[in-house]
Design a protein around this motif. Structure first.
Motif, PDB file in Angstrom:
ATOM      1  N   ALA A 233       0.578  -1.172   0.224  1.00 49.48           N
ATOM      2  CA  ALA A 233      -0.047   0.339   0.058  1.00 49.48           C
ATOM      3  C   ALA A 233       0.987   1.565  -0.138  1.00 49.48           C
ATOM      4  N   PRO A 234       0.408   2.696  -0.528  1.00 51.29           N
ATOM      5  CA  PRO A 234       1.358   3.617  -0.084  1.00 51.29           C
ATOM      6  C   PRO A 234       1.728   4.274   0.865  1.00 51.29           C
ATOM      7  N   SER A 235       2.892   4.850   0.672  1.00 49.25           N
ATOM      8  CA  SER A 235       3.460   5.018   2.415  1.00 49.25           C
ATOM      9  C   SER A 235       2.116   6.199   2.590  1.00 49.25           C
ATOM     10  N   ALA A 236       1.758   6.709   2.288  1.00 50.93           N
ATOM     11  CA  ALA A 236       1.052   7.748   2.594  1.00 50.93           C
ATOM     12  C   ALA A 236      -0.145   7.128   3.597  1.00 50.93           C
ATOM     13  N   ASP A 237      -0.799   6.329   3.298  1.00 52.95           N
ATOM     14  CA  ASP A 237      -2.644   5.232   2.994  1.00 52.95           C
ATOM     15  C   ASP A 237      -1.762   5.272   4.589  1.00 52.95           C
ATOM     16  N   VAL A 238      -0.817   4.314   4.794  1.00 53.09           N
ATOM     17  CA  VAL A 238       0.092   3.087   5.755  1.00 53.09           C
ATOM     18  C   VAL A 238       0.309   4.571   6.753  1.00 53.09           C
ATOM     19  N   LEU A 239       0.611   5.290   7.064  1.00 48.57           N
ATOM     20  CA  LEU A 239       1.091   6.410   8.012  1.00 48.57           C
ATOM     21  C   LEU A 239      -0.036   7.081   8.172  1.00 48.57           C
TER      22      LEU A 239
ATOM     23  N   PRO B 252       2.730   1.528  25.760  1.00 48.32           N
ATOM     24  CA  PRO B 252       2.540   1.226  25.500  1.00 48.32           C
ATOM     25  C   PRO B 252       2.426   1.582  23.718  1.00 48.32           C
ATOM     26  N   LEU B 253       2.525   2.950  23.317  1.00 50.84           N
ATOM     27  CA  LEU B 253       2.033   3.186  22.650  1.00 50.84           C
ATOM     28  C   LEU B 253       3.480   3.238  21.601  1.00 50.84           C
ATOM     29  N   LEU B 254       4.760   3.319  22.221  1.00 52.45           N
ATOM     30  CA  LEU B 254       6.013   3.127  21.525  1.00 52.45           C
ATOM     31  C   LEU B 254       6.540   2.289  21.406  1.00 52.45           C
ATOM     32  N   GLY B 255       5.614   0.896  20.637  1.00 53.85           N
ATOM     33  CA  GLY B 255       5.763  -0.386  20.724  1.00 53.85           C
ATOM     34  C   GLY B 255       5.224   0.205  18.560  1.00 53.85           C
ATOM     35  N   PHE B 256       3.901   0.524  19.220  1.00 53.87           N
ATOM     36  CA  PHE B 256       3.163   1.182  18.187  1.00 53.87           C
ATOM     37  C   PHE B 256       3.659   1.946  17.411  1.00 53.87           C
ATOM     38  N   ALA B 257       4.353   2.709  17.828  1.00 55.07           N
ATOM     39  CA  ALA B 257       5.265   3.635  16.963  1.00 55.07           C
ATOM     40  C   ALA B 257       6.688   3.601  15.663  1.00 55.07           C
ATOM     41  N   GLY B 258       6.835   1.982  16.897  1.00 57.96           N
ATOM     42  CA  GLY B 258       7.923   1.182  15.332  1.00 57.96           C
ATOM     43  C   GLY B 258       7.027   1.358  14.361  1.00 57.96           C
ATOM     44  N   GLN B 259       6.194   0.827  14.892  1.00 55.63           N
ATOM     45  CA  GLN B 259       5.529   0.543  13.047  1.00 55.63           C
ATOM     46  C   GLN B 259       5.219   2.177  11.539  1.00 55.63           C
ATOM     47  N   ALA B 260       5.349   3.124  12.371  1.00 56.97           N
ATOM     48  CA  ALA B 260       5.303   3.871  12.022  1.00 56.97           C
ATOM     49  C   ALA B 260       7.061   4.530  11.148  1.00 56.97           C
ATOM     50  N   ALA B 261       7.574   4.293  12.180  1.00 52.38           N
ATOM     51  CA  ALA B 261       9.250   4.154  11.622  1.00 52.38           C
ATOM     52  C   ALA B 261       8.761   2.861  10.552  1.00 52.38           C
ATOM     53  N   LEU B 262       9.083   1.997  10.831  1.00 49.71           N
ATOM     54  CA  LEU B 262       9.215   0.988   9.412  1.00 49.71           C
ATOM     55  C   LEU B 262       8.423   1.260   8.470  1.00 49.71           C
ATOM     56  N   ALA B 263       7.456   2.532   8.273  1.00 46.99           N
ATOM     57  CA  ALA B 263       6.608   2.030   7.149  1.00 46.99           C
ATOM     58  C   ALA B 263       7.264   4.077   6.439  1.00 46.99           C
TER      59      ALA B 263
ATOM     60  N   LEU C 219       9.969   7.818  17.115  1.00 47.74           N
ATOM     61  CA  LEU C 219       9.802   6.482  15.834  1.00 47.74           C
ATOM     62  C   LEU C 219      11.361   6.796  15.969  1.00 47.74           C
ATOM     63  N   VAL C 220      11.418   5.321  15.956  1.00 48.73           N
ATOM     64  CA  VAL C 220      12.975   4.950  15.550  1.00 48.73           C
ATOM     65  C   VAL C 220      13.065   3.649  14.595  1.00 48.73           C
ATOM     66  N   ALA C 221      13.934   4.000  14.332  1.00 51.32           N
ATOM     67  CA  ALA C 221      14.078   2.855  12.672  1.00 51.32           C
ATOM     68  C   ALA C 221      15.698   2.648  13.007  1.00 51.32           C
ATOM     69  N   SER C 222      16.212   1.585  12.670  1.00 47.51           N
ATOM     70  CA  SER C 222      17.465   1.743  12.795  1.00 47.51           C
ATOM     71  C   SER C 222      18.593   1.658  13.583  1.00 47.51           C
ATOM     72  N   GLY C 223      18.042   2.119  14.916  1.00 47.35           N
ATOM     73  CA  GLY C 223      18.360   2.823  15.984  1.00 47.35           C
ATOM     74  C   GLY C 223      18.506   4.287  15.610  1.00 47.35           C
ATOM     75  N   LYS C 224      17.985   5.197  15.635  1.00 41.12           N
ATOM     76  CA  LYS C 224      17.639   6.421  14.932  1.00 41.12           C
ATOM     77  C   LYS C 224      16.444   7.038  15.035  1.00 41.12           C
ATOM     78  N   SER C 225      15.698   7.988  15.620  1.00 44.34           N
ATOM     79  CA  SER C 225      14.435   8.615  15.768  1.00 44.34           C
ATOM     80  C   SER C 225      15.138   8.959  14.686  1.00 44.34           C
ATOM     81  N   ILE C 226      13.487   8.962  13.800  1.00 40.76           N
ATOM     82  CA  ILE C 226      13.681   9.880  12.985  1.00 40.76           C
ATOM     83  C   ILE C 226      12.590  10.834  12.354  1.00 40.76           C
ATOM     84  N   GLY C 227      11.667  10.125  13.637  1.00 38.63           N
ATOM     85  CA  GLY C 227      10.061  11.665  13.535  1.00 38.63           C
ATOM     86  C   GLY C 227      10.055  11.175  14.974  1.00 38.63           C
ATOM     87  N   VAL C 228       8.586  11.715  14.943  1.00 42.70           N
ATOM     88  CA  VAL C 228       7.767  12.147  16.558  1.00 42.70           C
ATOM     89  C   VAL C 228       5.953  11.978  15.792  1.00 42.70           C
ATOM     90  N   LEU C 229       5.337  11.597  16.754  1.00 47.07           N
ATOM     91  CA  LEU C 229       4.029  10.590  16.751  1.00 47.07           C
ATOM     92  C   LEU C 229       3.821  11.651  17.280  1.00 47.07           C
TER      93      LEU C 229
END
Length: 572
Positions: free
Chosen positions: A221-227, A347-358, A319-329
């Protein structure tokens, strides 16, 4: 004899004592029954409170049970926030209209604050006599007797129960205090159970939302839709009014919301989260969620920013990806609503990892698509240059040589027009090739010097030799992109003309930038420009120069023979 001598008073005395004893016995029986009834009501209240697993409803049930048990007219439960003030205040006995007239709910001053500072049971016959009392706001009902007890959840004080105005007596007694303290213990257990239940439900909802996000990612799915799905899911799970995902702006020390949903989403989406905003920076630089009970009073934010307008409690999750923050939810509730708790934020920390992965997958997908696009453009440009242009050029040369054997004037003219058409076609294809290569991100990054060098090297295939090239000045840094595109097009046309018409054995190219002027000189030792030849290609070069406020001159070389083309434009 002795009996006959008694008077009437003596005859009734045993009966009066018996009546007194019976009355005392009845009073004690009634007291025992009252105590038994009260114990039963207390047990029923404990069971009722313990069965409630919804936290807001559990808190209301506690206050309702307390009012009944101690026969109070008014009751309240205050929840203590992180700032040691009341973050919630539930009341019983005061109607909605009366509460609205009173105004803002108490925050924890006066007698209410006394229990926060000293979490021990407090019983008063007259509220106004206590040193911490400073009166009631306008339209507040009169209150005299008071009983307050703390509610502990494990070893931490969760809040306090406040009861006022004993109905059947002038003040609350020690038995009321004991009953209410017992209820407070049961309330602490009920609150802990409700919290655990709420946390379990929250984790289940987050797990379900994570599953949806993962499915969307794997399905392409497009990244915009996922975010947008991530923000909407997070906002719904923690009951937030506003949700945003902010990403660091490339080359700048600011974050900008990529997505904003909820209250005034469109307005918030275009705003900038300044690098000086301490709240955002704290969320970006730490590995844990950052919460603010009231963002308007938070000293870390930029008070002039409209980003936080209308919001109360806010939580920022990195939003942590590959050991570094790339943004903020960022999730926010409107002013006046209950603040976010650790149960919400954790619990939002783990969920925010999904946003970082996206975000990371979207970036890698964009890179892969860009590489594929550029490779495809290179292939098309290479095929056009090596196959199409060479064949057209060969066909044009064949027709030019055929003209010598054609005596009929009309046939010769048609052959000449056909050769000109082939020349125009070659120019169009060359322009297309340069256009394809102009959008090559790697070539743009390399600068004009490299682009000119590559164009000159590519011309060797049609010329039969490699032209000499000399470049002066800061052409990579000081020449704008649109001017550089014109230079490449002019150079391509000049080299094409030299290959087709001049018969040259050498070509000298000089590109010079100095004192706000860019000059391209192309000189060859060929036959020169014959009189009467079609000048459509040169006209295009003149128009390019004129569009930039420059000039084009074409003539012979000073040393004699050949052609010298000078294309000169100002650079501001």
């Amino acid at each position: 004899m002795s009996g006959e001598g008694r008077g009437p008073a003596e005859q009734y005395l045993p009966k009066l004592r018996l009546d007194e004893l019976l009355d005392e016995l009845q009073a004690r029986i009634d007291a025992a029954r009252g105590t038994q009834d009260r114990v039963h009501r207390l047990l029923e209240a404990v069971l009722s409170v313990g069965r409630e697993l919804d936290l807001p409803q559990a808190l209301r049930s506690i206050v309702e049970a307390a009012v009944v048990l101690v026969d109070a007219e008014y009751g309240a439960l205050g929840v203590i926030g992180e700032n040691r003030m009341l973050s919630e205040f539930l009341t019983i006995g005061i109607g909605d209209e009366e509460r609205e007239r009173i105004g803002a709910l108490p925050s924890g001053h006066g007698i209410l604050g006394e229990l926060i500072r000293h979490p021990e049971p407090l019983r008063l016959a007259e509220l106004s006599d206590h040193p911490a009392s400073y009166g009631f706001p306008a339209h507040h009902p009169p209150m005299h007797s008071f009983l307050g007890v703390p509610i502990r959840v494990r070893d931490k004080v969760f809040g306090n129960l406040y009861l006022t105005e004993k109905r059947a007596a002038a003040e609350f007694d020690a038995e009321d205090e004991a009953v209410l303290s017992t209820l407070a213990v049961a309330a602490g257990i009920a609150i802990e159970n409700a919290r655990l239940y709420e946390e379990t439900r929250l984790r289940e909802r987050l797990l379900g939302a994570s599953s949806q996000v993962t499915s969307a990612l794997l399905s392409g799915a497009p990244s915009a839709d996922v975010l947008e799905l991530i923000v909407e899911q997070a906002r719904g799970i923690v009951s937030a009014d506003v949700g945003m995902i902010a990403e660091r702006v490339a080359g700048e020390e600011v974050l900008r919301p990529l997505f904003a949903v909820g209250v005034e989403a469109e307005r918030r989406r275009g705003l900038v989260m300044s690098g000086q905003d301490g709240f955002v920076e704290a969320a970006f630089s730490t590995a844990e969620p950052v919460t603010s009970p009231d963002i308007q009073q938070d000293p870390r934010i930029d008070q002039g920013s409209a980003l936080w307008a209308g919001l109360g409690s806010v939580v920022g999750v990195p939003l942590v990806a590959s050991g570094k923050s790339i943004g903020v939810l960022v999730l926010g509730r409107t002013a006046g609503r209950a603040p976010f708790t650790d149960t919400d934020a954790g619990p939002l920390l783990g969920f925010a990892g999904q946003a970082a992965l996206a975000l990371e997958l979207a970036e890698r997908r964009r890179d892969a698509e860009q590489i594929a696009l550029l490779q495809d453009r290179d292939r098309i440009a290479r095929d056009l240059h090596d196959l199409a242009i060479q064949r057209l050029f060969a066909a044009g040369m064949t027709l030019q040589s055929t003209q010598r054997f054609v005596d009929h004037p009309e046939a010769a003219e048609r052959l000449s027009r056909t050769v000109d058409d082939l020349d125009e076609t070659i120019k169009i294809i060359r322009s297309t090739i340069f256009g394809l290569r102009t959008h090559d991100g790697a070539t743009e990054k390399a600068g004009l010097r490299r682009r000119v060098s590559e164009a000159v090297a590519a011309s060797a295939a049609s010329l039969g030799f490699t032209p000499a090239l000399r470049i002066e000045g800061l052409v990579d840094t000081d020449v704008p992109g649109d001017v550089a595109d014109h230079v490449l097009a002019v150079l391509g046309e000049a080299l094409s003309n030299a290959a087709r018409h001049s018969g040259a054995c050498s070509v000298d190219i000089h590109l010079r930038f100095a004192v706000g002027e860019l000059t391209l000189t192309v000189a060859d030792d060929g036959r020169g420009v014959p009189p009467g030849v079609a000048r459509s290609g040169l006209r295009n070069l003149e128009e390019r120069a004129a569009a930039l406020g420059g000039t084009l001159t074409v003539g012979g070389r000073p040393e004699g023979g050949g052609t010298r083309l000078v294309w000169r434009v100002p650079v501001r």
